[in-house]
Design a protein around this motif. Structure first.
Motif, PDB file in Angstrom:
ATOM      1  N   CYS A 156      54.566  -5.019 -44.140  1.00  0.00           N
ATOM      2  CA  CYS A 156      53.649  -3.912 -43.862  1.00  0.00           C
ATOM      3  C   CYS A 156      53.811  -2.743 -44.823  1.00  0.00           C
ATOM      4  O   CYS A 156      52.945  -1.878 -44.875  1.00  0.00           O
ATOM      5  CB  CYS A 156      53.858  -3.421 -42.436  1.00  0.00           C
TER       6      CYS A 156
ATOM      7  N   VAL B  22      49.416  -2.527 -44.148  1.00  0.00           N
ATOM      8  CA  VAL B  22      49.274  -2.250 -42.716  1.00  0.00           C
ATOM      9  C   VAL B  22      49.900  -0.883 -42.429  1.00  0.00           C
ATOM     10  O   VAL B  22      49.395  -0.096 -41.650  1.00  0.00           O
ATOM     11  CB  VAL B  22      49.961  -3.360 -41.885  1.00  0.00           C
TER      12      VAL B  22
ATOM     13  N   PRO C   1      51.917   2.716 -44.345  1.00  0.00           N
ATOM     14  CA  PRO C   1      51.885   3.476 -45.604  1.00  0.00           C
ATOM     15  C   PRO C   1      52.932   2.959 -46.598  1.00  0.00           C
ATOM     16  O   PRO C   1      53.958   2.416 -46.176  1.00  0.00           O
ATOM     17  CB  PRO C   1      52.224   4.908 -45.168  1.00  0.00           C
TER      18      PRO C   1
ATOM     19  N   LEU D  47      62.534   9.891 -41.410  1.00  0.00           N
ATOM     20  CA  LEU D  47      62.566   8.458 -41.735  1.00  0.00           C
ATOM     21  C   LEU D  47      63.335   7.699 -40.652  1.00  0.00           C
ATOM     22  O   LEU D  47      62.902   6.648 -40.176  1.00  0.00           O
ATOM     23  CB  LEU D  47      63.219   8.222 -43.106  1.00  0.00           C
TER      24      LEU D  47
ATOM     25  N   SER E  53      61.261   7.474 -37.592  1.00  0.00           N
ATOM     26  CA  SER E  53      60.121   6.569 -37.814  1.00  0.00           C
ATOM     27  C   SER E  53      60.532   5.117 -37.694  1.00  0.00           C
ATOM     28  O   SER E  53      59.740   4.265 -37.308  1.00  0.00           O
ATOM     29  CB  SER E  53      59.529   6.793 -39.207  1.00  0.00           C
TER      30      SER E  53
ATOM     31  N   ILE F 192      52.989   9.072 -35.097  1.00  0.00           N
ATOM     32  CA  ILE F 192      52.181   8.061 -35.774  1.00  0.00           C
ATOM     33  C   ILE F 192      51.523   8.700 -36.999  1.00  0.00           C
ATOM     34  O   ILE F 192      50.825   9.714 -36.879  1.00  0.00           O
ATOM     35  CB  ILE F 192      51.074   7.518 -34.834  1.00  0.00           C
TER      36      ILE F 192
ATOM     37  N   TYR G   4      46.718   5.624 -39.387  1.00  0.00           N
ATOM     38  CA  TYR G   4      47.293   4.293 -39.212  1.00  0.00           C
ATOM     39  C   TYR G   4      47.367   3.932 -37.729  1.00  0.00           C
ATOM     40  O   TYR G   4      47.420   4.813 -36.871  1.00  0.00           O
ATOM     41  CB  TYR G   4      48.694   4.228 -39.830  1.00  0.00           C
TER      42      TYR G   4
ATOM     43  N   TYR H 256      62.591  -0.178 -33.693  1.00  0.00           N
ATOM     44  CA  TYR H 256      63.785  -0.925 -34.105  1.00  0.00           C
ATOM     45  C   TYR H 256      65.052  -0.393 -33.446  1.00  0.00           C
ATOM     46  O   TYR H 256      66.154  -0.801 -33.784  1.00  0.00           O
ATOM     47  CB  TYR H 256      63.922  -0.916 -35.635  1.00  0.00           C
TER      48      TYR H 256
ATOM     49  N   LEU I  43      68.605   1.400 -45.487  1.00  0.00           N
ATOM     50  CA  LEU I  43      67.133   1.431 -45.550  1.00  0.00           C
ATOM     51  C   LEU I  43      66.633   2.804 -45.983  1.00  0.00           C
ATOM     52  O   LEU I  43      65.751   2.919 -46.834  1.00  0.00           O
ATOM     53  CB  LEU I  43      66.546   1.104 -44.167  1.00  0.00           C
TER      54      LEU I  43
ATOM     55  N   ILE J  69      64.472   3.736 -49.255  1.00  0.00           N
ATOM     56  CA  ILE J  69      63.155   4.397 -49.196  1.00  0.00           C
ATOM     57  C   ILE J  69      63.196   5.692 -50.021  1.00  0.00           C
ATOM     58  O   ILE J  69      62.271   5.988 -50.775  1.00  0.00           O
ATOM     59  CB  ILE J  69      62.750   4.676 -47.722  1.00  0.00           C
TER      60      ILE J  69
HETATM   61  C1  HEC Z   1      53.756  -4.730 -38.368  1.00  0.00           C
HETATM   62  C2  HEC Z   1      53.807  -3.838 -39.487  1.00  0.00           C
HETATM   63  C3  HEC Z   1      55.051  -3.005 -39.708  1.00  0.00           C
HETATM   64  C4  HEC Z   1      56.340  -3.427 -39.842  1.00  0.00           C
HETATM   65  C5  HEC Z   1      56.895  -4.833 -39.736  1.00  0.00           C
HETATM   66  C6  HEC Z   1      57.117  -2.250 -40.142  1.00  0.00           C
HETATM   67  N1  HEC Z   1      56.331  -1.142 -40.173  1.00  0.00           N
HETATM   68 FE1  HEC Z   1      56.887   0.755 -40.630  1.00  0.00          FE
HETATM   69  N2  HEC Z   1      55.011   1.409 -40.231  1.00  0.00           N
HETATM   70  C7  HEC Z   1      53.916   0.617 -39.919  1.00  0.00           C
HETATM   71  C8  HEC Z   1      52.764   1.447 -39.668  1.00  0.00           C
HETATM   72  C9  HEC Z   1      51.379   0.942 -39.312  1.00  0.00           C
HETATM   73  C10 HEC Z   1      53.189   2.788 -39.869  1.00  0.00           C
HETATM   74  C11 HEC Z   1      52.317   4.043 -39.723  1.00  0.00           C
HETATM   75  C12 HEC Z   1      52.103   4.352 -38.282  1.00  0.00           C
HETATM   76  C13 HEC Z   1      53.336   4.907 -37.657  1.00  0.00           C
HETATM   77  O1  HEC Z   1      53.768   6.007 -38.045  1.00  0.00           O
HETATM   78  O2  HEC Z   1      53.893   4.239 -36.775  1.00  0.00           O
HETATM   79  C14 HEC Z   1      54.612   2.720 -40.224  1.00  0.00           C
HETATM   80  C15 HEC Z   1      55.394   3.818 -40.521  1.00  0.00           C
HETATM   81  C16 HEC Z   1      56.665   3.751 -41.033  1.00  0.00           C
HETATM   82  C17 HEC Z   1      57.405   4.878 -41.562  1.00  0.00           C
HETATM   83  C18 HEC Z   1      56.873   6.285 -41.714  1.00  0.00           C
HETATM   84  C19 HEC Z   1      56.191   6.272 -43.080  1.00  0.00           C
HETATM   85  C20 HEC Z   1      55.390   7.453 -43.451  1.00  0.00           C
HETATM   86  O3  HEC Z   1      54.648   7.314 -44.448  1.00  0.00           O
HETATM   87  O4  HEC Z   1      55.465   8.510 -42.836  1.00  0.00           O
HETATM   88  C21 HEC Z   1      58.609   4.407 -41.990  1.00  0.00           C
HETATM   89  C22 HEC Z   1      59.733   5.183 -42.654  1.00  0.00           C
HETATM   90  C23 HEC Z   1      58.637   2.996 -41.682  1.00  0.00           C
HETATM   91  N3  HEC Z   1      57.445   2.628 -41.118  1.00  0.00           N
HETATM   92  C24 HEC Z   1      59.709   2.163 -41.943  1.00  0.00           C
HETATM   93  C25 HEC Z   1      59.760   0.815 -41.575  1.00  0.00           C
HETATM   94  C26 HEC Z   1      60.951  -0.015 -41.701  1.00  0.00           C
HETATM   95  C27 HEC Z   1      62.265   0.434 -42.268  1.00  0.00           C
HETATM   96  C28 HEC Z   1      60.602  -1.247 -41.242  1.00  0.00           C
HETATM   97  C29 HEC Z   1      61.490  -2.483 -41.111  1.00  0.00           C
HETATM   98  C30 HEC Z   1      62.767  -2.296 -40.430  1.00  0.00           C
HETATM   99  C31 HEC Z   1      59.214  -1.189 -40.848  1.00  0.00           C
HETATM  100  N4  HEC Z   1      58.728   0.069 -41.064  1.00  0.00           N
HETATM  101  C32 HEC Z   1      58.487  -2.265 -40.365  1.00  0.00           C
HETATM  102  C33 HEC Z   1      53.929  -0.756 -39.838  1.00  0.00           C
HETATM  103  C34 HEC Z   1      55.056  -1.563 -39.906  1.00  0.00           C
END
Ligand code: HEC
Length: 163
Positions: free
Chosen positions: A78, A87, A89, A118, A121, A129, A133, A140, A152, A156
């Motif tokens: 994603c 999916v 950012p 971070l 998130s 959110i 998105y 997690y 991680l 990032i």
């Molecule tokens: C199924 C898709 C998906 C997976 C798998 C996923 N994410 Fe995300 N993530 C998203 C979406 C959609 C957003 C934006 C919406 C939100 O803030 O929840 C996001 C937001 C974030 C943000 C905030 C980013 C920002 O631009 O502000 C971080 C940091 C992040 N994810 C880290 C992770 C990490 C680390 C993992 C793995 C351990 C992970 N994500 C797995 C979909 C995913």
């Protein structure tokens, strides 16, 4: 006539000499050793000791680990590291960048993405959110060790560039 015979046998000798030289020196079939002049012993200096590559810093090790964790945990499905939105950012340039998020009560706020953001998130994606998105990221909390989480975040943070 005699002259020709003498020349002929000289030639034969020469051929035999060359053949035996290559046969002795060749070993594996290469003719190099027989042809290369041996450098004078006085000029042979021991080759300079190769400088070992600098050991990676603790931060570099952490970043490499973070990249591995992101792959193993499926985050990369994603999130891109090169600026491409998926999916979720892109991670490129997110650290220190302004993010507008939607809070659970529906209100919006703009913040600067720091380590605490971070961390939240990742552990509790639903708390804030990213605007535009879907709330599709899994939580997690309890799924990831503190060490992997820090790795991680370091990874990032290391992805600088256009967000
Ligand atoms: C199924 C898709 C998906 C997976 C798998 C996923 N994410 Fe995300 N993530 C998203 C979406 C959609 C957003 C934006 C919406 C939100 O803030 O929840 C996001 C937001 C974030 C943000 C905030 C980013 C920002 O631009 O502000 C971080 C940091 C992040 N994810 C880290 C992770 C990490 C680390 C993992 C793995 C351990 C992970 N994500 C797995 C979909 C995913």
């Amino acid at each position: 006539m005699e002259e020709i015979v003498r020349k002929g046998s000289l030639l034969v000798l020469l051929v035999v000499a060359v053949l035996s030289l290559t046969a002795c020196g060749g070993g594996g079939g290469t003719q190099q050793p027989a042809q290369q002049p041996t450098p004078p012993a006085a000029k042979t200096e021991p080759p300079p000791a190769p400088t070992p590559p600098p050991a990676p810093t603790e931060e570099e090790v952490k970043i490499a680990r973070g990249k591995e964790v992101a792959t193993n945990m499926g985050c990369v499905a994603c999130h891109s590291a090169d600026g491409t939105a998926g999916v979720g950012p892109t991670w490129q340039g997110v650290f220190g960048h302004e993010v507008t998020v939607v809070l659970p009560d529906g209100s919006e706020t703009t913040l600067v993405a720091d380590e605490a953001y971070l961390r939240e998130s990742i552990l509790n994606a639903g708390a804030k959110i990213v605007k535009g998105y879907e709330a599709s990221m899994p939580n997690y909390e309890g799924q990831i060790s503190e060490e992997d989480l820090e790795a991680l975040i370091a990874y990032i943070k290391s992805l600088k560039g256009e967000h």
